[in-house]
Design a protein around this motif. Structure first.
Motif, PDB file in Angstrom:
ATOM      1  N   MET B   1     -63.267  72.183  39.425  1.00  0.00           N
ATOM      2  CA  MET B   1     -63.840  72.003  38.081  1.00  0.00           C
ATOM      3  C   MET B   1     -62.807  71.340  37.169  1.00  0.00           C
ATOM      4  O   MET B   1     -61.636  71.704  37.185  1.00  0.00           O
ATOM      5  N   THR B   2     -63.260  70.345  36.413  1.00  0.00           N
ATOM      6  CA  THR B   2     -62.312  69.709  35.496  1.00  0.00           C
ATOM      7  C   THR B   2     -62.021  70.657  34.339  1.00  0.00           C
ATOM      8  O   THR B   2     -62.891  71.392  33.879  1.00  0.00           O
ATOM      9  N   ALA B   3     -60.768  70.585  33.888  1.00  0.00           N
ATOM     10  CA  ALA B   3     -60.375  71.432  32.769  1.00  0.00           C
ATOM     11  C   ALA B   3     -60.957  70.879  31.481  1.00  0.00           C
ATOM     12  O   ALA B   3     -61.156  69.673  31.346  1.00  0.00           O
ATOM     13  N   ALA B   4     -61.242  71.778  30.516  1.00  0.00           N
ATOM     14  CA  ALA B   4     -61.753  71.342  29.219  1.00  0.00           C
ATOM     15  C   ALA B   4     -60.683  70.520  28.498  1.00  0.00           C
ATOM     16  O   ALA B   4     -60.949  69.460  27.967  1.00  0.00           O
ATOM     17  N   VAL B   5     -59.478  71.047  28.522  1.00  0.00           N
ATOM     18  CA  VAL B   5     -58.361  70.342  27.905  1.00  0.00           C
ATOM     19  C   VAL B   5     -57.197  70.385  28.870  1.00  0.00           C
ATOM     20  O   VAL B   5     -56.929  71.420  29.477  1.00  0.00           O
ATOM     21  N   GLU B   6     -56.545  69.247  29.028  1.00  0.00           N
ATOM     22  CA  GLU B   6     -55.422  69.193  29.948  1.00  0.00           C
ATOM     23  C   GLU B   6     -54.279  68.407  29.311  1.00  0.00           C
ATOM     24  O   GLU B   6     -54.490  67.302  28.803  1.00  0.00           O
ATOM     25  N   ALA B  28     -59.359  76.078  30.975  1.00  0.00           N
ATOM     26  CA  ALA B  28     -60.604  76.030  31.741  1.00  0.00           C
ATOM     27  C   ALA B  28     -61.802  76.066  30.803  1.00  0.00           C
ATOM     28  O   ALA B  28     -61.738  76.658  29.727  1.00  0.00           O
ATOM     29  N   GLU B  29     -62.882  75.433  31.231  1.00  0.00           N
ATOM     30  CA  GLU B  29     -64.082  75.386  30.404  1.00  0.00           C
ATOM     31  C   GLU B  29     -64.616  76.798  30.148  1.00  0.00           C
ATOM     32  O   GLU B  29     -64.634  77.629  31.042  1.00  0.00           O
ATOM     33  N   GLY B  30     -65.040  77.019  28.907  1.00  0.00           N
ATOM     34  CA  GLY B  30     -65.671  78.281  28.558  1.00  0.00           C
ATOM     35  C   GLY B  30     -64.709  79.420  28.269  1.00  0.00           C
ATOM     36  O   GLY B  30     -65.140  80.545  28.066  1.00  0.00           O
ATOM     37  N   THR B  31     -63.423  79.138  28.236  1.00  0.00           N
ATOM     38  CA  THR B  31     -62.481  80.226  27.959  1.00  0.00           C
ATOM     39  C   THR B  31     -62.120  80.267  26.483  1.00  0.00           C
ATOM     40  O   THR B  31     -62.275  79.296  25.754  1.00  0.00           O
ATOM     41  N   PRO B 153     -69.867  70.953  19.608  1.00  0.00           N
ATOM     42  CA  PRO B 153     -68.689  70.378  20.247  1.00  0.00           C
ATOM     43  C   PRO B 153     -68.476  70.983  21.632  1.00  0.00           C
ATOM     44  O   PRO B 153     -68.960  72.086  21.911  1.00  0.00           O
ATOM     45  N   ARG B 154     -67.772  70.251  22.486  1.00  0.00           N
ATOM     46  CA  ARG B 154     -67.461  70.808  23.803  1.00  0.00           C
ATOM     47  C   ARG B 154     -66.236  71.711  23.727  1.00  0.00           C
ATOM     48  O   ARG B 154     -66.057  72.586  24.561  1.00  0.00           O
ATOM     49  N   VAL B 155     -65.375  71.440  22.733  1.00  0.00           N
ATOM     50  CA  VAL B 155     -64.228  72.317  22.500  1.00  0.00           C
ATOM     51  C   VAL B 155     -64.150  72.586  21.000  1.00  0.00           C
ATOM     52  O   VAL B 155     -64.269  71.658  20.196  1.00  0.00           O
TER      53      VAL B 155
END
Lengths: 311, 330
Positions: B1-6, B28-31, B153-155
């Protein structure tokens, strides 16, 4: 054992005590002189002026008839007089608009980016022209704009003389040379009043926090959208304050149009001549009331447009 | 899974100051991800790097796998709740919340409906007509939250959003934010200097110090096993023991941490570790007793109800050797 009270140190402490017990005394002391000045001297003379405008002049004797009449105001609507009003209004509006457009980037830079030394340079740069006499500046501009002046010389040197000629050939605003055209009057007005537009604008922009602009960008706004929907509305009180200066100063000025421009008259000049050589004080007063009315209309329009919402 | 922010070895230098210095992290996404650190540690700059208000001097930032090096803030699908809320003073609450939709060209009716929906979500129904100046600090904070969330927003980035609130409101908002994040499933990146806030809210947290990440992990990992002296001290004001003392007490010859609540006070002659009480600080649920032992000062958390020693009294300190946690780094 130390005392609970500190010893009184003379008149200063006694005054402080009086002000502390009666805060209104200090307030009264502070505002009485300006209140007298504004109330009696300023409002008083304004009322006297208003009164004069309701008198009329006897056409044969040239004496003022001290009877209430609207004749003098009707006089204002005569084509020759109405032209003066229209011309002045147009010039004031153009000068204000041009000043606002020129002032904005300067004020924005000063408010947003300039710090420390550059801020000092900004203030110095804006204020420096105010240090020299207004008359000296206007006469200097007469030389600059003259047919043999530096602008013609530079334009010719760069081979851009045709541009200058084209500008001077414009109907209505052109003329023989810049110093004898409306264009020249306009340039000098903008130069002379520009600082009065920059400073309030800069003060207003300074109060817009950076996070406000970031929030706008964060929410998806482009730079143009941020300018239109955040910066401009928040800077509006400053723009209006500045435009009050440039607008009313242009409307009342009688020196610049006399030295630079055509022989066509502006309100200020008309008032000057009417109350002086012509001795028509009522008409001079009626003319002087026009800018006041225009400013009142302008302010109420600005208020309705929400210019003061951010105050 | 791609990270939300890297962050891939990201640095941000301001002249000679390295505000962010070679940071690697992955959210990680959703954290609910917290960035914790003292002021000037680079946590806020990291947040601004994600939103795009700062550009990295070195390194690459990816949002959902996409390199955003050349993407200005208005084209990033992330939104920020600002520390000062940054509500527009000339717009009313509804217009503030609908702002993001307005600049994207959404019609007035849809915009207003969505804004009202968001205001209901943050429990501010009926406040649409008010100006920000007419709201309390907590209400403004909710408006700022609604204004960010309406854009889906996604983040969501939160820059010390609770800093200006009083304690009671702050705790209520902590619970609400946490619940909201669970419900919406959006990735939250939360900046704070308050360690208890970070511990209680975050799924994962990064502890920042001098522009670098000192440790990254779950709250319980970081609390129980701090990697450096800085983390041990900053997160939960742990006792930090020098290597010699740690070894004398039966641990490894490492800098070690020892939580104040793992220590018990005993009579002076029953244990190997004795000292003198130098300070008592009442905390409500307990009292933090400072004891000077040879080579260090130790804080002992004594629960309320337990008898307290007097200032200057000689006491013994007992603990399980297993609570002595050796750290990887000084």
């Amino acid at each position: 054992m130390k005392s609970a009270l500190l010893p009184e140190r003379g008149a200063g402490d006694r005054m402080t005590a009086i002000f502390w017990r009666r805060p209104r005394v200090l307030l009264a002391l502070l505002i009485t002189p300006p209140l007298l000045w504004l109330g009696v001297v300023y409002i008083g003379s304004l009322a006297a002026l208003l009164l004069q405008s309701f008198y009329s002049i006897d056409e044969f004797s040239g004496l003022v008839v001290h009877e209430f009449t609207l004749k003098t105001y009707i006089e204002l609507l005569r084509p020759a007089n109405f032209d003066i009003i229209r011309r002045t209004l147009l010039m004031s509006a153009s000068v204000t608009l041009a000043s606002a457009v020129l002032a904005f980037p300067i004020a924005y830079y000063a408010a947003r980016y300039a710090t420390g030394r550059w801020k000092a340079v900004f203030y110095l740069g804006v204020m420096l022209p105010l240090w020299s006499s207004y008359l000296v500046k206007v006469y200097a501009w007469k030389l600059i704009l003259a047919k043999e002046g530096i602008i013609t010389w530079v334009a010719d040197g760069l081979g851009l003389g045709f541009l200058l000629d084209a500008a001077l050939a414009l109907p209505g605003v052109g003329g023989n040379s810049l110093s004898t055209s409306f264009l020249g009057t306009f340039i000098v007005f903008v130069y002379v009043w520009l600082p009065y537009m920059i400073l309030p604008m800069q003060a207003a922009l300074e109060r817009v926090p950076k996070s406000m602009l970031e929030a706008s960008a964060d929410l998806g706004a482009s730079s143009a959208q941020t300018f239109r929907t955040v910066i401009l509305p928040l800077a509006m009180p400053g723009v209006v304050a500045g435009s009050i200066f440039t607008f009313s100063l242009t409307m009342g000025d009688y020196i610049i149009p006399q030295i630079i421009g055509t022989s066509a008259r502006f309100i200020g000049l008309a008032v000057y001549q009417l109350q002086g050589t012509a001795g028509n004080l009522p008409l001079a007063a009626a003319f002087a009331v026009v800018p006041i009315i225009i400013m009142l209309i302008y302010l109420s329009l600005a208020k309705r447009a929400g210019a003061f919402d951010a105050l | 899974m791609t990270a939300a922010v890297e962050f891939d070895s990201v640095s941000r230098h301001f002249g000679p100051v390295r505000a962010v210095d070679g940071v690697n992290l992955s959210v990680a996404e959703g954290t609910f991800f917290a960035m914790l650190g003292p002021s000037g540690s680079g946590k806020t700059t990291c947040l601004r790097l994600i939103s795009g208000f700062e550009k990295p001097t070195h390194g690459v930032i990816r949002i959902f796998g996409q390199d955003v090096s050349n993407t200005p803030p208005n084209r990033r699908n992330v939104n920020t709740v600002f520390q000062d809320y940054a509500l527009f003073p000339h717009l009313n609450v509804r217009e503030n919340v609908g702002y993001g939709l307005m600049v994207k060209g959404v019609g007035r009716a849809t915009r207003n409906a969505k804004a009202e929906e968001m205001l209901a979500l943050v429990k501010l129904d009926g406040f649409g007509e008010r100006k920000p100046a007419q709201l309390s600090g907590g209400q403004r904070q909710r408006v700022a939250l609604a204004r960010a969330l309406v854009n889906e927003p996604r983040v969501l980035l939160l820059d010390e959003p609770l800093g200006a609130l009083d304690l009671k409101l702050r705790e209520a908002m902590q619970d609400e934010l946490k619940a909201l994040q669970k419900r919406l499933g959006i990735t939250f990146v939360f900046v704070t200097h308050d360690q208890s806030e970070a511990l209680s809210m975050a799924d994962r947290l990064a502890v920042f110090n001098h522009g670098k990440i000192a440790q990254i992990g779950t709250p319980s990992e970081i609390y129980a096993r701090p990697r450096t002296r800085f983390v041990a001290d900053f997160v939960g004001s742990s006792n930090v023991l020098p290597p010699e003392l740690a070894q004398r007490l039966g641990g490894a010859q490492n800098w070690s941490s020892l939580r104040p609540e793992a220590l018990r006070l005993t009579a002076a002659d029953t244990t190997a570790l004795t000292g003198t009480v130098t300070g008592l600080r009442y905390l409500g649920a307990g009292t933090r007793v400072t004891v000077a032992v040879s080579g260090a000062e130790l804080g002992v958390l004594v629960p309320t109800g337990t008898p307290l020693p007097d200032q200057g009294a000689a006491v013994g300190i007992a603990f399980d050797t297993s609570d002595l946690h050796p750290m990887e780094e000084a």
